[in-house]
Motif scaffolding. Structure first.
Motif, PDB file in Angstrom:
ATOM      1  N   LEU B  22       0.821  -1.207   0.000  1.00  0.00           N
ATOM      2  CA  LEU B  22       0.000   0.000   0.000  1.00  0.00           C
ATOM      3  C   LEU B  22       0.857   1.260   0.000  1.00  0.00           C
ATOM      4  O   LEU B  22       0.553   2.248  -0.669  1.00  0.00           O
ATOM      5  CB  LEU B  22      -0.896  -0.041   1.238  1.00  0.00           C
ATOM      6  CG  LEU B  22      -1.972   1.003   1.369  1.00  0.00           C
ATOM      7  CD1 LEU B  22      -2.871   0.975   0.162  1.00  0.00           C
ATOM      8  CD2 LEU B  22      -2.781   0.734   2.612  1.00  0.00           C
ATOM      9  N   LEU B  24       4.451   1.504  -0.552  1.00  0.00           N
ATOM     10  CA  LEU B  24       5.612   1.651  -1.437  1.00  0.00           C
ATOM     11  C   LEU B  24       5.320   1.383  -2.904  1.00  0.00           C
ATOM     12  O   LEU B  24       6.087   1.810  -3.763  1.00  0.00           O
ATOM     13  CB  LEU B  24       6.739   0.720  -0.967  1.00  0.00           C
ATOM     14  CG  LEU B  24       7.353   1.101   0.379  1.00  0.00           C
ATOM     15  CD1 LEU B  24       8.475   0.145   0.722  1.00  0.00           C
ATOM     16  CD2 LEU B  24       7.878   2.521   0.357  1.00  0.00           C
ATOM     17  N   ARG B  25       4.282   0.641  -3.231  1.00  0.00           N
ATOM     18  CA  ARG B  25       3.994   0.409  -4.658  1.00  0.00           C
ATOM     19  C   ARG B  25       3.362   1.659  -5.246  1.00  0.00           C
ATOM     20  O   ARG B  25       2.766   2.456  -4.528  1.00  0.00           O
ATOM     21  CB  ARG B  25       3.068  -0.793  -4.834  1.00  0.00           C
ATOM     22  CG  ARG B  25       3.622  -2.138  -4.335  1.00  0.00           C
ATOM     23  CD  ARG B  25       4.809  -2.604  -5.104  1.00  0.00           C
ATOM     24  NE  ARG B  25       6.052  -2.135  -4.444  1.00  0.00           N
ATOM     25  CZ  ARG B  25       7.259  -2.430  -4.852  1.00  0.00           C
ATOM     26  NH1 ARG B  25       7.446  -3.175  -5.918  1.00  0.00           N
ATOM     27  NH2 ARG B  25       8.318  -1.975  -4.214  1.00  0.00           N
ATOM     28  N   ARG B  26       3.486   1.812  -6.554  1.00  0.00           N
ATOM     29  CA  ARG B  26       2.913   3.003  -7.194  1.00  0.00           C
ATOM     30  C   ARG B  26       1.670   2.669  -8.001  1.00  0.00           C
ATOM     31  O   ARG B  26       0.774   3.499  -8.113  1.00  0.00           O
ATOM     32  CB  ARG B  26       3.963   3.635  -8.101  1.00  0.00           C
ATOM     33  CG  ARG B  26       5.220   3.988  -7.329  1.00  0.00           C
ATOM     34  CD  ARG B  26       6.255   4.537  -8.234  1.00  0.00           C
ATOM     35  NE  ARG B  26       5.818   5.793  -8.813  1.00  0.00           N
ATOM     36  CZ  ARG B  26       6.632   6.600  -9.454  1.00  0.00           C
ATOM     37  NH1 ARG B  26       7.883   6.294  -9.614  1.00  0.00           N
ATOM     38  NH2 ARG B  26       6.173   7.725  -9.967  1.00  0.00           N
ATOM     39  N   HIS B  27       1.659   1.491  -8.605  1.00  0.00           N
ATOM     40  CA  HIS B  27       0.524   1.098  -9.434  1.00  0.00           C
ATOM     41  C   HIS B  27      -0.731   0.990  -8.567  1.00  0.00           C
ATOM     42  O   HIS B  27      -0.726   0.342  -7.523  1.00  0.00           O
ATOM     43  CB  HIS B  27       0.844  -0.247 -10.079  1.00  0.00           C
ATOM     44  CG  HIS B  27      -0.047  -0.589 -11.231  1.00  0.00           C
ATOM     45  ND1 HIS B  27      -1.382  -0.812 -11.072  1.00  0.00           N
ATOM     46  CD2 HIS B  27       0.217  -0.731 -12.541  1.00  0.00           C
ATOM     47  CE1 HIS B  27      -1.908  -1.094 -12.255  1.00  0.00           C
ATOM     48  NE2 HIS B  27      -0.950  -1.048 -13.162  1.00  0.00           N
ATOM     49  N   LEU B  28      -1.800   1.632  -9.005  1.00  0.00           N
ATOM     50  CA  LEU B  28      -2.989   1.696  -8.156  1.00  0.00           C
ATOM     51  C   LEU B  28      -3.564   0.326  -7.858  1.00  0.00           C
ATOM     52  O   LEU B  28      -4.039   0.073  -6.750  1.00  0.00           O
ATOM     53  CB  LEU B  28      -4.052   2.581  -8.819  1.00  0.00           C
ATOM     54  CG  LEU B  28      -3.813   4.077  -8.665  1.00  0.00           C
ATOM     55  CD1 LEU B  28      -4.806   4.849  -9.506  1.00  0.00           C
ATOM     56  CD2 LEU B  28      -3.929   4.479  -7.205  1.00  0.00           C
ATOM     57  N   ARG B  30      -1.953  -2.453  -7.609  1.00  0.00           N
ATOM     58  CA  ARG B  30      -1.120  -3.091  -6.575  1.00  0.00           C
ATOM     59  C   ARG B  30      -1.442  -2.499  -5.207  1.00  0.00           C
ATOM     60  O   ARG B  30      -1.459  -3.198  -4.198  1.00  0.00           O
ATOM     61  CB  ARG B  30       0.358  -2.894  -6.892  1.00  0.00           C
ATOM     62  CG  ARG B  30       0.831  -3.704  -8.067  1.00  0.00           C
ATOM     63  CD  ARG B  30       2.355  -3.860  -8.054  1.00  0.00           C
ATOM     64  NE  ARG B  30       2.781  -4.577  -9.255  1.00  0.00           N
ATOM     65  CZ  ARG B  30       3.184  -3.959 -10.367  1.00  0.00           C
ATOM     66  NH1 ARG B  30       3.230  -2.653 -10.421  1.00  0.00           N
ATOM     67  NH2 ARG B  30       3.538  -4.680 -11.413  1.00  0.00           N
ATOM     68  N   ARG B  31      -1.678  -1.204  -5.175  1.00  0.00           N
ATOM     69  CA  ARG B  31      -2.003  -0.584  -3.881  1.00  0.00           C
ATOM     70  C   ARG B  31      -3.331  -1.115  -3.345  1.00  0.00           C
ATOM     71  O   ARG B  31      -3.463  -1.374  -2.149  1.00  0.00           O
ATOM     72  CB  ARG B  31      -2.083   0.930  -4.036  1.00  0.00           C
ATOM     73  CG  ARG B  31      -0.726   1.557  -4.188  1.00  0.00           C
ATOM     74  CD  ARG B  31      -0.851   3.046  -4.189  1.00  0.00           C
ATOM     75  NE  ARG B  31       0.384   3.628  -3.673  1.00  0.00           N
ATOM     76  CZ  ARG B  31       0.568   4.929  -3.511  1.00  0.00           C
ATOM     77  NH1 ARG B  31      -0.402   5.770  -3.796  1.00  0.00           N
ATOM     78  NH2 ARG B  31       1.687   5.395  -3.045  1.00  0.00           N
ATOM     79  N   ILE B  32      -4.298  -1.273  -4.244  1.00  0.00           N
ATOM     80  CA  ILE B  32      -5.597  -1.793  -3.801  1.00  0.00           C
ATOM     81  C   ILE B  32      -5.435  -3.227  -3.311  1.00  0.00           C
ATOM     82  O   ILE B  32      -6.034  -3.630  -2.308  1.00  0.00           O
ATOM     83  CB  ILE B  32      -6.624  -1.673  -4.940  1.00  0.00           C
ATOM     84  CG1 ILE B  32      -6.873  -0.192  -5.251  1.00  0.00           C
ATOM     85  CG2 ILE B  32      -7.933  -2.353  -4.572  1.00  0.00           C
ATOM     86  CD1 ILE B  32      -7.643   0.059  -6.517  1.00  0.00           C
ATOM     87  N   LEU B  35      -4.067  -3.150   0.105  1.00  0.00           N
ATOM     88  CA  LEU B  35      -5.139  -2.870   1.057  1.00  0.00           C
ATOM     89  C   LEU B  35      -5.862  -4.160   1.440  1.00  0.00           C
ATOM     90  O   LEU B  35      -6.169  -4.402   2.608  1.00  0.00           O
ATOM     91  CB  LEU B  35      -6.111  -1.909   0.387  1.00  0.00           C
ATOM     92  CG  LEU B  35      -6.888  -0.917   1.204  1.00  0.00           C
ATOM     93  CD1 LEU B  35      -5.967  -0.130   2.089  1.00  0.00           C
ATOM     94  CD2 LEU B  35      -7.630   0.015   0.268  1.00  0.00           C
ATOM     95  N   ASP B  94      -1.097   5.727 -11.712  1.00  0.00           N
ATOM     96  CA  ASP B  94      -0.440   6.022 -10.440  1.00  0.00           C
ATOM     97  C   ASP B  94      -0.811   7.446 -10.058  1.00  0.00           C
ATOM     98  O   ASP B  94      -1.262   8.224 -10.887  1.00  0.00           O
ATOM     99  CB  ASP B  94       1.079   5.852 -10.557  1.00  0.00           C
ATOM    100  CG  ASP B  94       1.674   6.899 -11.460  1.00  0.00           C
ATOM    101  OD1 ASP B  94       1.704   6.670 -12.686  1.00  0.00           O
ATOM    102  OD2 ASP B  94       2.085   7.962 -10.948  1.00  0.00           O
TER     103      ASP B  94
END
Lengths: 240, 101, 483
Positions: B22, B24-28, B30-32, B35, B94
């Motif tokens: 959540l 350190l990654r930039r791609h949304l 990956r962030r989701i 989460l 991102d």
């Protein structure tokens, strides 16, 4: 390189050490917790026999902590409202979102889906029917039903719905309103908001249990409609 | 070591992995996903706590986790819907662009 | 019955609003505002007569069910929310740009979350309520329809959900220690236990993220400035305030043994930095709504300053607690008023920058005056009830010996004057004759009286400061209630 598969920065060893330390610290603190402490769970076990419910999880979800369950449906409706706002008011092409596949595979997939979807429906009905007494319940049943609807769209048996389609809206909000109404009736008859009342009904499965089963059936419809609409998401806009 | 603690520690590890994704990654997407891994870790800890002691499992955390999963589904669905619209509007996935102070 | 009005009614109206045509939305919304206000007034009468009480939902006693509390501070916050909501509904009814039908149920769902957060004494219930409020609030940002709003939205959603899950982790630790979810169970834990400390850290961190405390504030200005004005008003006046109020309750009740000296001072320092940093950023902003949004970052800092003061206990805690709640309601009313006034002026002027406000007061003097009244409330000057709040905080700080908090309490008022009167001054600048006539000719919705009424409320409450203090009560947190 497109935005879809952009490279990620390498995580520095310091960050990794930090997250490792976090996991370790959390694990160590968890190990200091007592070997058993569940007075609330024990209270559920003591009170459940009076309700005739066999599944204590259903007892918690639809009786003792029913306000959480009601608010959880409100959270789902919040997300659904967000998707509807994002979809905007402009009309959009009923673009099929079915999986790209050759014609003969398509035919096989829809044939298979047409056979399996009734079975999915049966499973959903089974899950909600047993929910009061054994593991199962409204959310599980609604999820299975929504999955069936999603498969039907993916193989091209159904067109993609608008997230604000009247049928979906009536199912989503109608079941929710029914649930709220039961809680409000409880405020009148039992003097406490969200007291699940024993409704007067021509049939009776034992007081509050009847109310809970009826609420669960309504919620199954609502959850299925909401999850289906959420999974379909905001359809692509015209002109892009 | 008790079995429940093994499960709880796995939950702790998932929490750390999820936070990593959540933050350190930039791609949304990956962030989701991060989460959801974070949420999975918290839910795993709740379920491990329910399995402590002898006798039947504590039903309360099971109910809490079902509620938590529904809330997480709602958040994830909204996040994905916004991401799709954001990608349509900007062509980006991102949110660490230059004008995001 | 009171909770059926406070929580059940907004839930029911959210459902009805989604199933009824557009022309029903405004009557439904005002009916809801009337119902919630009546419920809260009935609750206040009960609290003043019979004292606060624990209200077990569904009648199930602890630890079986969920406990809410009917107490003065929660009801005061709910009444403030009613005023802001009613003004927002009025704004939406009168503004010329259409508000989407799907937006109405979302407003009501935000209200459900708020009222639950202001009254809940259950850690998990608070988590669900926070998520209802956040998801519906974030969904509303999309109504403005810009790419910038989408970006602000996804950033807000990611960070708010992370905060909620970190909060939930803390709740899991407390459940592991006590096997209960109500706030009173925490007293059973040994104050030195590592689980309690880590749980307090997780719950605090999660809420700090959700209330946009420095240094977790970066998501707030784009989100609050990217939404349409009435949505900004809700987000800035209420949606960040409810978690902050909850944090204040937690630290003055269940975490009180941990508060001094280190943790409370740490939170107070974070609050001080927020006041200074938010105010400086507010002065530097070009866009009007970003000025007001950074002001929210600064003003929420005061609620963190209250924590080390309330931790002193005794008479000092009473002063700080009453000061904190009075500050919270003043900020809520003034901030919503500022967003609505600025939004209305900017529609007239056709722009979003500070310089676009030039001469707008010539066309709409009442709105310019309203911005001035809002700034007076933010500064904590008489005749705003915010003055009473700041005065009580100042007394608590001096009487406790923690005199250093007086510096940000007073300095923050001066900083608010600096960024606030910049806005007021610009609206009263004369501008060119052509601009003045263009502004006069602009078609303006009849919103001036509504906005003026909202920002005048803190002035009226100044007259009612004594009964208001009685209602808030003298015991911080959960009012010393026991289930």
């Amino acid at each position: 390189m497109s935005a879809i598969d952009q490279a990620e920065p390498r995580t520095s060893p310091w960050w990794l050490a930090g997250f490792g330390a976090l996991a370790l610290a959390l694990g160590l603190v968890l190990s200091t917790l007592p070997e058993a402490a569940h007075p609330a769970g024990d209270a559920v076990a003591q009170n459940l026999p009076a309700t005739d419910l066999g599944n204590p999880v259903t007892g918690v979800l639809l009786l003792y902590r029913v306000l959480d369950t009601l608010l959880e449906k409100a959270a789902l409706l919040g997300a659904l409202g967000g998707v509807v706002v994002l979809a905007g008011r402009q009309s959009f092409a009923r673009r099929a979102v079915s999986l790209p596949m050759p014609a003969h595979s398509q035919a096989t997939a829809s044939w298979l889906a047409a056979i399996l979807l009734p079975a999915v429906l049966v499973i959903a009905v089974y899950l909600v029917a047993i929910g009061a007494d054994r593991p199962g319940g409204a959310f599980q049943a609604g999820t299975v039903a929504a999955a069936g609807l999603i498969v039907a769209v993916l193989v091209g048996l159904r067109p993609q719905p608008q997230p604000a389609a009247p049928s979906l809206r009536v199912a989503a909000y109608g079941s929710f309103l029914g649930f709220v109404a039961v809680g409000l009736v409880g405020a009148v008859t039992d003097g406490a908001f969200m007291a699940m009342p024993s409704l007067w009904l021509p049939f009776d499965l034992g007081g509050v249990k009847t109310t809970i089963i009826l609420v669960e059936i309504a919620l199954t419809l609502g959850v299925a409609a909401i999850l289906f609409a959420l999974a379909m998401g905001a359809p692509p806009r015209l002109g892009r | 070591m008790s079995t429940w603690l093994l499960y709880a520690s796995s939950g702790a590890l998932l929490v750390a992995i999820g936070l990593h994704g959540l933050i350190l990654r930039r791609h949304l997407i990956r962030r989701i996903l991060g989460l959801n891994v974070l949420g999975g870790g918290v839910f795993a800890i709740f379920l491990a706590l329910a399995a402590r002691g002898d006798g039947p499992a504590d039903p309360l955390p099971h109910a809490l986790v079902i509620t938590g999963i529904v809330v997480a589904v709602a958040g994830t669905a909204l996040a994905l819907a916004i991401t799709v619209r954001y990608f349509e509007a900007t062509g980006r996935l991102d949110i660490d662009g230059p004008d995001n102070r | 019955m009171i909770f059926a009005c406070l929580i059940g009614l907004p839930l029911a109206v959210a459902g009805l609003a989604a199933l009824t045509p557009l022309r029903w939305q405004v009557p439904l919304a005002f009916g809801l505002a009337a119902g919630v206000t009546l419920g809260a007034v009935a609750g206040a009468v009960e609290v003043l007569g019979a004292g606060p009480r624990v209200a077990p939902m569904g009648g199930f006693p602890l630890p079986l069910g969920i406990a809410l509390v009917l107490d003065g501070p929660g009801l005061v916050m709910i009444l403030m929310t009613s005023a802001v909501m009613a003004a927002t509904f009025g704004f939406l009814a009168l503004q010329p740009t259409p508000f989407p039908r799907a937006g109405w149920p979302l407003l009501h769902l935000v209200w459900v979350g708020l009222n639950t957060l202001f009254t809940t004494a259950d850690l998990f219930n608070a988590y669900v309520a926070m998520e209802v409020m956040s998801l519906a609030g974030i969904a509303l940002i999309a109504i403005s329809g810009t790419a910038k709003a989408l970006e602000a939205q996804i950033r807000y959603l990611l960070i708010a959900t992370m905060g909620a899950l970190v909060y939930l982790l803390g709740t899991a630790l407390l459940y592991g220690a006590t096997g209960r979810l109500d706030v009173w169970a925490v007293a059973q834990i040994d104050p030195g236990a590592p689980a309690l400390r880590l749980a307090a850290a997780c719950i605090t961190l999660g809420i700090l993220v959700k209330m946009a405390a420095w240094p977790f504030h970066t998501w707030l200005p784009p989100a609050h400035s990217g939404a349409i004005a009435p949505v900004s008003a809700l987000l800035s006046a209420l949606v960040v305030k409810a978690p902050a109020f909850l944090l204040l309750r937690f630290w003055t009740d269940m975490f009180a043994p941990l508060a001094l000296p280190a943790a409370g001072t740490f939170l107070g320092v974070l609050g001080t930095i927020a006041i200074v940093w938010g105010s400086i950023q507010a002065m530097r902003q070009d866009q009007v709504k970003r000025v007001i949004a950074y002001s929210t970052v600064a003003q929420l800092g005061y609620l963190l300053l209250v924590i080390p003061l309330v931790a002193e206990g005794g008479a000092i805690a009473n002063l700080a607690w009453q000061g904190g709640v009075l500050h919270a309601i003043t900020h809520g009313l003034a901030k919503a008023g500022l967003f609505l006034a600025a939004g209305s002026l900017l529609v007239t002027a056709g722009g979003d920058r500070v310089r676009d406000l030039i001469a707008t007061s010539r066309a709409a003097p009442l709105l310019g005056f309203s911005i001035g009244l809002g700034v007076i409330s933010l500064m904590g000057l008489p005749p705003s009830v915010g003055f009473v709040g700041k005065w009580l905080l100042l007394r608590a700080s001096l009487e406790s010996g923690q005199w250093w908090w007086a510096v940000p309490i007073l300095g923050g008022g001066l900083l608010a004057a600096a960024y606030g009167f910049r806005l007021v001054a610009v609206t009263f600048r004369s501008g060119t004759a052509r601009r003045r006539s263009a502004l006069r000719a602009a078609n303006r919705p009849p919103l001036d009286g509504l906005v003026f009424a909202l920002v005048s409320l803190p002035m009226l409450l100044f007259l009612a400061a004594a009964p208001l203090s009685t209602l808030i009560g003298t015991v911080p947190g959960y009012g010393g209630l026991q289930p």
